[in-house]
Scaffold this motif. Structure first.
Motif, PDB file in Angstrom:
ATOM      1  N   GLU A   1      14.658  41.413  16.761  1.00  0.00           N
ATOM      2  CA  GLU A   1      13.828  40.370  17.360  1.00  0.00           C
ATOM      3  C   GLU A   1      13.054  39.682  16.239  1.00  0.00           C
ATOM      4  OE1 GLU A   1      11.319  41.716  20.467  1.00  0.00           O
ATOM      5  OE2 GLU A   1      12.962  42.465  21.722  1.00  0.00           O
ATOM      6  N   VAL A   2      13.008  38.362  16.284  1.00  0.00           N
ATOM      7  CA  VAL A   2      12.316  37.598  15.247  1.00  0.00           C
ATOM      8  C   VAL A   2      11.355  36.607  15.904  1.00  0.00           C
ATOM      9  CG1 VAL A   2      14.136  37.808  13.518  1.00  0.00           C
ATOM     10  CG2 VAL A   2      14.209  35.932  15.143  1.00  0.00           C
ATOM     11  N   ARG A   3      10.268  36.368  15.226  1.00  0.00           N
ATOM     12  CA  ARG A   3       9.304  35.365  15.689  1.00  0.00           C
ATOM     13  C   ARG A   3       8.481  34.880  14.508  1.00  0.00           C
ATOM     14  NH1 ARG A   3       4.012  37.189  16.413  1.00  0.00           N
ATOM     15  NH2 ARG A   3       3.716  39.455  16.156  1.00  0.00           N
ATOM     16  N   GLY A   4       7.914  33.686  14.655  1.00  0.00           N
ATOM     17  CA  GLY A   4       7.036  33.142  13.635  1.00  0.00           C
ATOM     18  C   GLY A   4       5.597  33.184  14.087  1.00  0.00           C
ATOM     19  N   THR A   5       4.697  33.332  13.133  1.00  0.00           N
ATOM     20  CA  THR A   5       3.274  33.290  13.452  1.00  0.00           C
ATOM     21  C   THR A   5       2.808  31.833  13.456  1.00  0.00           C
ATOM     22  OG1 THR A   5       2.615  33.506  11.128  1.00  0.00           O
ATOM     23  CG2 THR A   5       2.924  35.544  12.368  1.00  0.00           C
ATOM     24  N   GLY A   6       2.129  31.436  14.470  1.00  0.00           N
ATOM     25  CA  GLY A   6       1.655  30.063  14.557  1.00  0.00           C
ATOM     26  C   GLY A   6       2.644  29.157  15.254  1.00  0.00           C
ATOM     27  N   PRO A   7       2.169  27.994  15.725  1.00  0.00           N
ATOM     28  CA  PRO A   7       3.013  27.077  16.510  1.00  0.00           C
ATOM     29  C   PRO A   7       3.931  26.203  15.668  1.00  0.00           C
ATOM     30  CG  PRO A   7       0.796  26.190  16.318  1.00  0.00           C
ATOM     31  CD  PRO A   7       0.770  27.525  15.633  1.00  0.00           C
ATOM     32  N   TRP A   8       3.797  26.217  14.346  1.00  0.00           N
ATOM     33  CA  TRP A   8       4.599  25.327  13.521  1.00  0.00           C
ATOM     34  C   TRP A   8       6.032  25.807  13.348  1.00  0.00           C
ATOM     35  CZ3 TRP A   8       1.086  23.831   8.723  1.00  0.00           C
ATOM     36  CH2 TRP A   8      -0.085  23.222   9.197  1.00  0.00           C
ATOM     37  N   ILE A   9       6.274  27.104  13.507  1.00  0.00           N
ATOM     38  CA  ILE A   9       7.576  27.692  13.194  1.00  0.00           C
ATOM     39  C   ILE A   9       8.439  27.780  14.453  1.00  0.00           C
ATOM     40  CG2 ILE A   9       8.760  29.688  12.219  1.00  0.00           C
ATOM     41  CD1 ILE A   9       6.150  30.403  10.798  1.00  0.00           C
TER      42      ILE A   9
ATOM     43  N   HIS B   1      -1.694  26.559   4.117  1.00  0.00           N
ATOM     44  CA  HIS B   1      -1.673  27.058   5.495  1.00  0.00           C
ATOM     45  C   HIS B   1      -0.720  28.254   5.546  1.00  0.00           C
ATOM     46  CE1 HIS B   1      -3.808  23.451   7.028  1.00  0.00           C
ATOM     47  NE2 HIS B   1      -3.193  22.867   6.006  1.00  0.00           N
ATOM     48  N   PRO B   2      -1.222  29.479   5.411  1.00  0.00           N
ATOM     49  CA  PRO B   2      -0.349  30.654   5.387  1.00  0.00           C
ATOM     50  C   PRO B   2       0.205  30.985   6.763  1.00  0.00           C
ATOM     51  CG  PRO B   2      -2.655  31.314   5.279  1.00  0.00           C
ATOM     52  CD  PRO B   2      -2.635  29.817   5.195  1.00  0.00           C
ATOM     53  N   ALA B   3       1.410  31.525   6.775  1.00  0.00           N
ATOM     54  CA  ALA B   3       2.067  31.951   8.008  1.00  0.00           C
ATOM     55  C   ALA B   3       3.046  33.057   7.634  1.00  0.00           C
ATOM     56  CB  ALA B   3       2.771  30.779   8.688  1.00  0.00           C
ATOM     57  N   ALA B   4       3.919  33.422   8.566  1.00  0.00           N
ATOM     58  CA  ALA B   4       4.902  34.470   8.293  1.00  0.00           C
ATOM     59  C   ALA B   4       5.978  34.446   9.363  1.00  0.00           C
ATOM     60  CB  ALA B   4       4.237  35.847   8.242  1.00  0.00           C
ATOM     61  N   VAL B   5       7.136  35.016   9.022  1.00  0.00           N
ATOM     62  CA  VAL B   5       8.197  35.278   9.983  1.00  0.00           C
ATOM     63  C   VAL B   5       8.311  36.787  10.115  1.00  0.00           C
ATOM     64  CG1 VAL B   5      10.629  35.016  10.536  1.00  0.00           C
ATOM     65  CG2 VAL B   5       9.412  33.161   9.386  1.00  0.00           C
ATOM     66  N   LEU B   6       8.283  37.289  11.345  1.00  0.00           N
ATOM     67  CA  LEU B   6       8.309  38.723  11.603  1.00  0.00           C
ATOM     68  C   LEU B   6       9.652  39.104  12.217  1.00  0.00           C
ATOM     69  CD1 LEU B   6       4.747  39.127  13.173  1.00  0.00           C
ATOM     70  CD2 LEU B   6       5.407  39.317  10.760  1.00  0.00           C
ATOM     71  N   ALA B   7      10.266  40.138  11.652  1.00  0.00           N
ATOM     72  CA  ALA B   7      11.527  40.674  12.178  1.00  0.00           C
ATOM     73  C   ALA B   7      11.293  42.127  12.559  1.00  0.00           C
ATOM     74  CB  ALA B   7      12.634  40.560  11.142  1.00  0.00           C
ATOM     75  N   THR B   8      11.715  42.502  13.784  1.00  0.00           N
ATOM     76  CA  THR B   8      11.487  43.853  14.295  1.00  0.00           C
ATOM     77  C   THR B   8      12.802  44.449  14.768  1.00  0.00           C
ATOM     78  OG1 THR B   8       9.281  43.187  15.050  1.00  0.00           O
ATOM     79  CG2 THR B   8      10.153  45.249  15.906  1.00  0.00           C
ATOM     80  N   ALA B   9      13.070  45.675  14.310  1.00  0.00           N
ATOM     81  CA  ALA B   9      14.287  46.389  14.726  1.00  0.00           C
ATOM     82  C   ALA B   9      14.133  47.867  14.407  1.00  0.00           C
ATOM     83  CB  ALA B   9      15.518  45.833  14.021  1.00  0.00           C
ATOM     84  N   GLY B  10      14.647  48.721  15.276  1.00  0.00           N
ATOM     85  CA  GLY B  10      14.649  50.148  15.017  1.00  0.00           C
ATOM     86  C   GLY B  10      13.277  50.749  14.807  1.00  0.00           C
ATOM     87  N   GLY B  11      12.266  50.202  15.478  1.00  0.00           N
ATOM     88  CA  GLY B  11      10.917  50.722  15.323  1.00  0.00           C
ATOM     89  C   GLY B  11      10.235  50.324  14.041  1.00  0.00           C
ATOM     90  N   ARG B  12      10.794  49.389  13.288  1.00  0.00           N
ATOM     91  CA  ARG B  12      10.188  48.920  12.035  1.00  0.00           C
ATOM     92  C   ARG B  12      10.061  47.407  12.066  1.00  0.00           C
ATOM     93  NH1 ARG B  12      11.954  47.591   6.643  1.00  0.00           N
ATOM     94  NH2 ARG B  12      14.128  47.688   7.324  1.00  0.00           N
TER      95      ARG B  12
END
Length: 286
Positions: A79-87, A119-130
């Protein structure tokens, strides 16, 4: 005999099916998440980007890709998501086959009228409990302002348990690497001057952090003023101070002693004036 489409698909998977050097992994065998490599390379390597850096004016739409690599023997649901509305990501969930790389297109839209700066942000990827966090720095072009502030300096505790606490605030629009100096002045001069041991490597615009500095050799019988000074490249020096009295009764005692000394000095001065006034009168009577 496989069709041309099947053959092409197998060839593409073979090209992508190679483990990558971990750009954002906790160990060599874990799946990775990082910005897509450039230069037409088939897989990420050590010299590739470890974070996204995008720069442009208000209203700009950036395009990039996030690369996921699954070096394991089984499929990986991510699962992937970006922080903030710009991404905006082309997919929020996907399954990466074993020993395969997958690229997810993404866009970053800077709204019109956005003030210049970082303007700092990030992309978060989650899988296998990490979860893997891929940092993103978006710099909106325009005049940059570097401004630091130090606030709410407080000193508590006594002896080896003395702690200096204060707030460090980035009031500008660009990320800063602050340097902090602490100084303490007592009744008999300077009792401490040193560089802070805990300084954030980067402070984003608008961010505020509460910092604490241990002071085990703080004076036990002295009333001091503790000052914290922050500097950063391009920013004006910022200083804030706080008073410290190690024993609760020391401050009032010093104030009372000072008042007593002042009163005694005034009394002696009054007596001297009176004596001088009596001498001419005595000389005239003689």
């Amino acid at each position: 005999m496989p069709s041309r489409t099947s053959a092409a698909l197998l060839a593409a998977l073979a090209l992508l099916a190679a483990p990558a050097a971990p750009a954002a992994a906790s160990d060599a065998g874990a799946w990775t998440a990082a910005p897509a490599p450039g230069g037409g390379k088939g897989r990420p390597v050590a010299e590739d980007r470890s974070s996204f850096y995008l720069e442009g004016g208000p209203g700009t739409v950036f395009e990039d890709k996030l690369t996921l690599v699954n070096p394991g023997r089984g499929p990986l649901a991510v699962e992937v998501r970006g922080t903030g509305p710009w991404i905006a990501l082309a997919a929020r969930r996907l399954t990466v086959p074993p020993r395969t790389r997958a690229d997810i297109p993404l866009t970053v839209t800077v709204p019109p009228g956005t003030p210049p700066g970082d303007h700092p942000a990030a992309v978060l990827a989650t899988a296998g409990g990490r979860q893997v966090r891929v940092p993103m720095a978006v710099r909106v072009s325009g005049p940059l302002l570097a401004a630091l502030a130090v606030e709410h300096v407080q000193v508590s505790g006594t002896g080896r348990g003395t702690v200096i606490r204060y707030d460090l605030v980035n009031r500008g629009n660009t990320t800063l690497a602050p340097r902090l100096t602490l100084r303490a002045e007592g009744l008999f001069g300077q009792v401490m001057r040193r560089t802070a041991s805990r300084t954030p490597a980067a402070l984003a615009p608008g961010r505020s952090v509460r910092l604490a500095e241990k002071w085990p050799d703080a004076p036990r019988l002295d009333r001091v003023t503790v000052s914290v000074t922050a500097t950063a490249r391009g920013a004006a020096r910022a200083t804030a101070s706080g008073s410290y009295t190690p024993l609760p009764w020391l401050g009032p005692s010093l104030a009372a002693a000072g008042a007593l000394a002042a009163g005694w000095g005034a009394l002696r001065l009054t007596r001297r004036v009176r004596r001088r006034g009596r001498r001419p009168a005595a000389e005239a009577a003689a």
